[in-house]
Design a protein around this motif. Structure first.
Motif, PDB file in Angstrom:
ATOM      1  N   CYS A  64      31.384  38.252  56.385  1.00 14.62           N
ATOM      2  CA  CYS A  64      32.359  39.095  56.526  1.00 14.62           C
ATOM      3  C   CYS A  64      32.569  40.432  55.679  1.00 14.62           C
ATOM      4  CB  CYS A  64      33.646  38.208  56.370  1.00 14.62           C
ATOM      5  SG  CYS A  64      35.076  39.012  56.298  1.00 14.62           S
ATOM      6  N   TYR A  65      32.554  41.522  56.165  1.00 11.66           N
ATOM      7  CA  TYR A  65      32.387  42.847  55.227  1.00 11.66           C
ATOM      8  C   TYR A  65      33.648  43.232  54.692  1.00 11.66           C
ATOM      9  CZ  TYR A  65      33.352  45.930  59.084  1.00 11.66           C
ATOM     10  OH  TYR A  65      33.999  46.602  60.189  1.00 11.66           O
ATOM     11  N   LYS A  66      34.703  42.826  55.371  1.00 15.96           N
ATOM     12  CA  LYS A  66      35.872  43.416  54.966  1.00 15.96           C
ATOM     13  C   LYS A  66      37.022  42.590  55.477  1.00 15.96           C
ATOM     14  CE  LYS A  66      37.416  47.346  56.867  1.00 15.96           C
ATOM     15  NZ  LYS A  66      37.778  48.906  56.702  1.00 15.96           N
ATOM     16  N   THR A  67      38.223  42.232  54.298  1.00 16.12           N
ATOM     17  CA  THR A  67      39.431  41.721  54.819  1.00 16.12           C
ATOM     18  C   THR A  67      40.471  42.761  54.700  1.00 16.12           C
ATOM     19  OG1 THR A  67      39.638  40.637  52.772  1.00 16.12           O
ATOM     20  CG2 THR A  67      38.700  39.341  54.366  1.00 16.12           C
ATOM     21  N   GLU A  68      41.563  42.565  55.559  1.00 14.06           N
ATOM     22  CA  GLU A  68      42.557  43.688  55.009  1.00 14.06           C
ATOM     23  C   GLU A  68      43.736  43.307  55.729  1.00 14.06           C
ATOM     24  OE1 GLU A  68      41.311  47.231  56.882  1.00 14.06           O
ATOM     25  OE2 GLU A  68      43.225  48.319  56.721  1.00 14.06           O
ATOM     26  N   ALA A  71      39.936  39.974  59.229  1.00 13.53           N
ATOM     27  CA  ALA A  71      38.503  39.748  58.619  1.00 13.53           C
ATOM     28  C   ALA A  71      37.664  40.422  59.773  1.00 13.53           C
ATOM     29  CB  ALA A  71      38.446  38.302  58.380  1.00 13.53           C
ATOM     30  N   GLN A 127      30.295  42.686  61.417  1.00 13.52           N
ATOM     31  CA  GLN A 127      29.553  43.505  62.212  1.00 13.52           C
ATOM     32  C   GLN A 127      28.550  42.776  63.062  1.00 13.52           C
ATOM     33  OE1 GLN A 127      30.147  47.227  61.580  1.00 13.52           O
ATOM     34  NE2 GLN A 127      29.138  47.394  63.497  1.00 13.52           N
ATOM     35  N   LYS A 167      32.139  44.836  66.526  1.00 12.28           N
ATOM     36  CA  LYS A 167      32.794  43.938  65.584  1.00 12.28           C
ATOM     37  C   LYS A 167      33.368  42.981  66.198  1.00 12.28           C
ATOM     38  CE  LYS A 167      33.205  48.185  63.019  1.00 12.28           C
ATOM     39  NZ  LYS A 167      34.333  49.349  62.807  1.00 12.28           N
ATOM     40  N   GLU A 211      36.961  40.919  65.000  1.00  6.80           N
ATOM     41  CA  GLU A 211      37.991  40.978  64.156  1.00  6.80           C
ATOM     42  C   GLU A 211      38.855  39.568  64.240  1.00  6.80           C
ATOM     43  OE1 GLU A 211      41.342  43.457  65.674  1.00  6.80           O
ATOM     44  OE2 GLU A 211      42.056  44.074  63.649  1.00  6.80           O
ATOM     45  N   ASP A 247      40.924  48.829  59.521  1.00  9.67           N
ATOM     46  CA  ASP A 247      39.660  49.420  59.453  1.00  9.67           C
ATOM     47  C   ASP A 247      39.883  50.832  59.694  1.00  9.67           C
ATOM     48  OD1 ASP A 247      37.087  48.812  59.025  1.00  9.67           O
ATOM     49  OD2 ASP A 247      36.563  48.820  61.262  1.00  9.67           O
ATOM     50  N   ASN A 248      40.711  51.623  59.061  1.00  8.62           N
ATOM     51  CA  ASN A 248      40.747  52.951  59.237  1.00  8.62           C
ATOM     52  C   ASN A 248      40.578  53.590  60.797  1.00  8.62           C
ATOM     53  OD1 ASN A 248      40.654  55.759  58.101  1.00  8.62           O
ATOM     54  ND2 ASN A 248      38.397  55.826  58.664  1.00  8.62           N
TER      55      ASN A 248
END
Ligand code: ZN
Length: 133
Positions: A29-33, A43, A46, A51, A53, A109-110
């Motif tokens: 997992c490269y990011k949690t937000e 979460a 890639q 991706k 999510e 994720d922007n």
């Protein structure tokens, strides 16, 4: 539509699902937000150009809590990457697709995002997303 940006999967607990999907996809997992306005923790993984999510509800009124209450865990939405979200919203709205928000909103994720009501697309919740540049 440029590509499938991600698939959104509703889960009860990220704490259990993150390691599960790390094993399944063989990638960390490269990011949690957190997206407070939507009542979700997310979460991301890639997978080549796309991706996955994972979405966990942060309160019982969250759309994810309602979804899991009705349908259980599983695929929640499909997100398409678009070049110009406002143009795409206008195009789809003119064709009769029902937009859930009338202006793009800030997602995880922007991204700027807009959802289409599943009743106008064969039961599939569609998310349009445009990278914030
Ligand atoms: Zn999404």
């Amino acid at each position: 539509m440029l590509k499938i940006e991600h698939l959104g999967i509703a889960v009860k607990e990220l704490e259990q699902s993150i390691p599960l999907f790390e094993q399944l996809l063989n990638t960390p997992c490269y990011k949690t937000e957190s997206v407070a306005s939507e009542g979700v923790n997310t979460a991301f993984f890639q997978v080549s150009e796309s991706k996955i999510e994972l979405l966990e509800a942060t309160n019982p009124d969250s759309p994810i809590a309602k979804f899991i209450g009705k349908k259980g865990e599983g695929i929640h939405h499909i997100a398409f990457d678009v070049e110009d979200i406002e143009a795409e919203m206008k195009r789809l709205s003119a064709l009769g697709f029902e937009l859930l928000n009338s202006t793009p909103k800030k997602g995880a994720d922007n991204k700027l995002v807009c959802f289409l009501h599943p009743r106008s697309s064969n039961g599939v919740l569609v998310e349009l997303c445009q990278e914030i540049r």
